[in-house]
Design a protein around this motif. Structure first.
Motif, short mmCIF file in Angstrom:
data_model
loop_
_atom_site.label_atom_id
_atom_site.label_comp_id
_atom_site.label_asym_id
_atom_site.label_seq_id
_atom_site.Cartn_x
_atom_site.Cartn_y
_atom_site.Cartn_z
N ARG A 1 0.41 -1.00 -0.02
CA ARG A 1 -0.27 -0.05 -0.06
C ARG A 1 0.98 1.17 0.48
O ARG A 1 -0.21 2.48 -0.36
N THR A 2 2.57 1.11 0.16
CA THR A 2 2.88 2.26 0.45
C THR A 2 4.08 1.45 0.25
O THR A 2 4.56 0.72 0.04
N SER A 3 5.05 2.68 -0.43
CA SER A 3 6.03 2.75 -0.82
C SER A 3 7.34 4.00 -0.04
O SER A 3 8.77 3.05 -0.38
N THR A 4 6.90 4.28 0.46
CA THR A 4 7.23 5.60 1.89
C THR A 4 8.02 5.13 2.62
O THR A 4 7.06 4.54 3.37
N VAL A 5 9.18 4.77 3.49
CA VAL A 5 9.82 3.98 3.99
C VAL A 5 10.10 5.42 5.52
O VAL A 5 11.32 6.07 4.63
N PRO A 6 10.17 5.26 6.44
CA PRO A 6 10.31 6.05 7.58
C PRO A 6 11.80 5.80 7.57
O PRO A 6 12.01 4.67 7.61
N ALA A 7 12.83 6.84 7.51
CA ALA A 7 13.70 7.15 7.97
C ALA A 7 14.60 7.85 9.54
O ALA A 7 15.12 7.27 9.47
N ALA B 1 5.57 11.76 12.02
CA ALA B 1 4.62 13.22 12.55
C ALA B 1 4.48 13.60 11.33
O ALA B 1 4.26 14.92 11.64
N THR B 2 4.42 13.48 10.36
CA THR B 2 4.69 14.24 8.87
C THR B 2 3.62 14.08 7.92
O THR B 2 3.23 12.98 8.49
N LYS C 1 -2.03 7.31 9.10
CA LYS C 1 -1.54 6.27 8.49
C LYS C 1 -0.69 4.91 9.73
O LYS C 1 -0.30 4.11 10.14
N VAL C 2 -0.46 5.79 10.66
CA VAL C 2 0.40 5.31 11.44
C VAL C 2 -0.04 4.46 13.45
O VAL C 2 -1.35 5.24 13.32
N GLY C 3 0.14 3.84 13.48
CA GLY C 3 -0.81 2.86 14.94
C GLY C 3 0.79 2.51 15.91
O GLY C 3 0.99 1.81 15.62
N SER D 1 2.26 14.31 20.93
CA SER D 1 1.45 14.79 20.77
C SER D 1 0.87 15.69 18.99
O SER D 1 0.26 15.25 18.56
N LYS D 2 2.30 15.74 18.91
CA LYS D 2 2.57 15.43 16.89
C LYS D 2 2.02 14.96 16.55
O LYS D 2 1.32 14.52 15.79
N LEU D 3 3.07 13.68 16.91
CA LEU D 3 1.64 12.26 16.27
C LEU D 3 0.57 12.28 16.77
O LEU D 3 -0.30 11.49 15.83
N LYS D 4 0.28 12.41 18.03
CA LYS D 4 -1.25 12.33 18.11
C LYS D 4 -2.53 13.80 16.61
O LYS D 4 -3.47 13.19 16.25
N SER D 5 -1.67 14.55 16.90
CA SER D 5 -2.12 15.44 15.66
C SER D 5 -2.28 15.31 14.59
O SER D 5 -2.96 15.33 12.98
N ASN D 6 -0.92 14.61 13.81
CA ASN D 6 -1.24 13.73 12.49
C ASN D 6 -1.74 12.59 12.68
O ASN D 6 -1.60 11.56 10.95
N GLY D 7 -2.26 12.08 13.52
CA GLY D 7 -3.72 11.22 13.14
C GLY D 7 -3.74 9.71 13.82
O GLY D 7 -3.21 8.49 13.10
N LEU D 8 -2.60 9.82 15.09
CA LEU D 8 -2.21 8.74 15.47
C LEU D 8 -2.98 7.44 16.05
O LEU D 8 -4.41 8.79 16.39
N HIS D 9 -3.00 6.60 15.70
CA HIS D 9 -4.23 5.48 16.05
C HIS D 9 -3.51 4.45 17.14
O HIS D 9 -3.01 3.96 16.96
N VAL D 10 -4.28 4.34 18.24
CA VAL D 10 -3.97 3.60 19.60
C VAL D 10 -4.99 2.49 19.43
O VAL D 10 -5.77 2.42 19.97
N TYR D 11 -4.35 1.30 19.50
CA TYR D 11 -4.71 0.00 20.04
C TYR D 11 -4.72 -0.84 21.81
O TYR D 11 -3.32 0.23 22.28
N PRO D 12 -4.85 -1.76 21.96
CA PRO D 12 -4.30 -1.90 22.93
C PRO D 12 -2.83 -2.71 23.05
O PRO D 12 -2.02 -2.36 23.49
N THR D 13 -2.37 -4.15 21.87
CA THR D 13 -1.25 -4.59 22.05
C THR D 13 -1.17 -4.92 20.93
O THR D 13 -1.52 -4.53 19.67
#
Length: 362
Positions: A156-162, A168-169, A175-177, A213-225
Motif C-alpha cells: 500500500r505504500t513505498s514510503t519508508v520512514p528514516a 509525524a509528517t 496511517k500510523v498505529g 502530541s505531534k503524532l496525535k495531531s497527525n492522526g495517530l491510532h492507538v490500539y491495546p496490544t
C-alpha cells in the motif's frame, strides 16, 4: 545510556533435558490459569509455583519445567499491563511467586518498593546480558527484543520512514498505529525511550509529550496490544505499526503476501532495548522462592532456551538470546542499533507517564 550489538552465546550446562509441551499462550491473551506437572517426580514439591507471565511460550516452558523437576506450576497468563496492575493490587498479600514479562522498567519499580527477592542464577550470561542485570540482583534478564520495530504494508505504500520524526509528517497522516502503554508492557519502555532519546532524564518527559502530541495531531491510532495493531495493519486501517520486534518479525514470517498485503520491517534510530525479565516475590514462602530459583535456572539452561525458541515461532520466540552458545532465530536480522534506558529512573515514572498518555494521546 549504552549502545551496541548482542553477539552469539554459549552456556554452562544447567538442567536435564525436558519434554516440550503443547498449547501456546499468547502474549496478549486474556487471563487464564492452568496447572502444569505434578509432585510425583523430582523434588516432590507439594506447593505449586504460581507464575504470572505475558510470554507467548510460557505454557510450554512451565510444563517442560514441571516435567524436568516435578515442581507443579500454576500459570496465570495475561498482557503485561493487567499483570502489573494485579501485582500492585496484591502488594500486601501477593498471590504470585514469579513474574515474567518484557521490560526491566517495571521490575526496577518493584525493586524500589522492596517487592523482589534477589537471585544470582547459576547460568552464565553474555557480556551484554550481564550488563542488563541490576547490581542488587533483584531481577534476572533472560532474553532481549527491541521496541520498536516499524512494520509497514509495502503493498500500500513505498514510503519508508528514516526517523521517528518522519512519522509525524504529512505522508504518514492518519496511517500510523501503536500500542497503548497501559496495556502493552513493551510499549511503555518505547515511550520512555523516546523521552530519553529526545530530552534525556532532565527534559525527556516534556520533549516526549511534545513528540507524541505531534503524532496525535497527525492522526495517530492507538490500539491495546501488538495483536490489535497488527490486525489494523492487516485490514488496511493503518499502513505503519509501531510494535515489538518479535511481533513484527513473526508477522512477516506468517503473512500470506498478496497484492494488498506485503509486510516489511524498518528499524529507526534508535530502538530501545527491551529485556525479557524474571522476578521472584520477596514475600513468597521459602519453599516457593526455592522453586522460583530453579525455574530461573531452567529458563537459562539449554533445555529451557530450546523450548523458548520453539514454542511461539511467530511471536515471542523471535528474541535475541543473552545465553552463551544460543543462536538467534534465522528469521531475525542482526540486532539493530539500540539505546538502553535506565530502568531505575524511568520505571517509577511508568504510572505517571501512562496516565498522561491515556488522557492526552489515546
Amino acid at each position: 545510556m549504552m549502545d551496541g550489538r548482542i553477539n552469539a552465546r554459549a552456556l554452562a550446562a544447567v538442567a536435564a533435558a525436558a519434554a516440550a509441551a503443547v498449547a501456546l499462550a499468547g502474549c496478549g491473551a486474556s487471563a487464564q490459569a492452568s496447572s502444569a506437572g505434578t509432585s510425583s517426580a523430582g523434588t516432590g514439591a507439594e506447593v505449586p509455583l504460581v507464575v504470572y507471565s505475558a510470554q507467548g511460550y510460557d505454557s510450554d516452558v512451565t510444563k517442560a519445567f514441571s516435567a524436568a523437576t516435578g515442581i507443579p506450576v500454576k500459570l496465570v497468563d495475561d498482557s503485561t499491563g493487567p499483570l502489573l496492575t494485579k501485582v500492585q493490587a496484591e502488594k500486601n498479600n501477593p498471590q504470585w511467586g514469579l513474574l515474567w514479562v518484557d521490560g526491566d522498567t517495571a521490575f526496577a519499580a518493584l525493586d524500589q518498593q522492596g517487592m523482589l527477592a534477589p537471585y544470582t542464577p547459576s547460568a552464565a550470561l553474555t557480556a551484554a546480558g550481564q550488563q542488563l542485570g541490576p547490581s542488587d540482583h533483584s531481577y534476572v534478564p533472560v532474553s532481549t527484543t527491541v521496541m520498536a520495530a516499524v512494520i509497514y504494508n509495502a503493498a500500500r505504500t513505498s514510503t519508508v520512514p528514516a526517523s521517528y520524526d518522519d512519522l509525524a509528517t504529512a505522508p504518514y497522516k492518519g496511517k500510523v498505529g501503536m500500542n497503548d502503554p497501559s496495556q502493552s508492557g513493551p510499549t511503555f519502555p518505547f515511550v520512555a525511550g523516546m523521552m530519553n532519546q529526545l530530552g534525556g532524564q532532565s527534559n525527556g518527559m516534556a520533549a516526549g509529550e511534545a513528540y507524541f502530541s505531534k503524532l496525535k495531531s497527525n492522526g495517530l491510532h492507538v490500539y491495546p496490544t501488538n495483536g490489535d495493531t497488527l490486525h489494523a495493519l492487516e485490514t488496511g486501517q493503518i499502513d505503519y505499526g509501531i510494535i515489538q520486534s518479535s511481533a513484527a518479525a513473526g508477522e512477516v514470517l506468517k503473512a500470506k503476501k498478496s497484492a494488498t498485503f506485503d509486510p516489511k520491517v524498518a528499524y529507526l534510530p534508535k530502538a530501545t532495548l527491551l529485556p525479557g525479565v524474571i522476578g521472584i516475590d520477596k514475600k513468597a514462602p521459602a519453599e516457593v522462592q526455592a522453586e522460583a530459583r530453579q525455574f530461573v535456572d531452567y529458563v537459562l539452561s539449554p533445555a529451557g532456551q530450546k523450548v523458548m525458541q520453539s514454542a511461539d515461532p511467530h511471536g515471542d520466540s523471535l528474541y535475541w538470546p543473552i545465553v552463551p552458545g544460543v543462536q538467534a532465530p534465522a528469521a531475525l536480522p542482526a540486532m539493530p542499533d539500540y539505546q538502553r534506558i535506565d530502568p531505575a529512573f524511568w520505571g517509577p515514572l511508568e504510572g505517571q507517564i501512562n496516565t498522561w498518555f491515556d488522557s492526552a494521546i489515546k
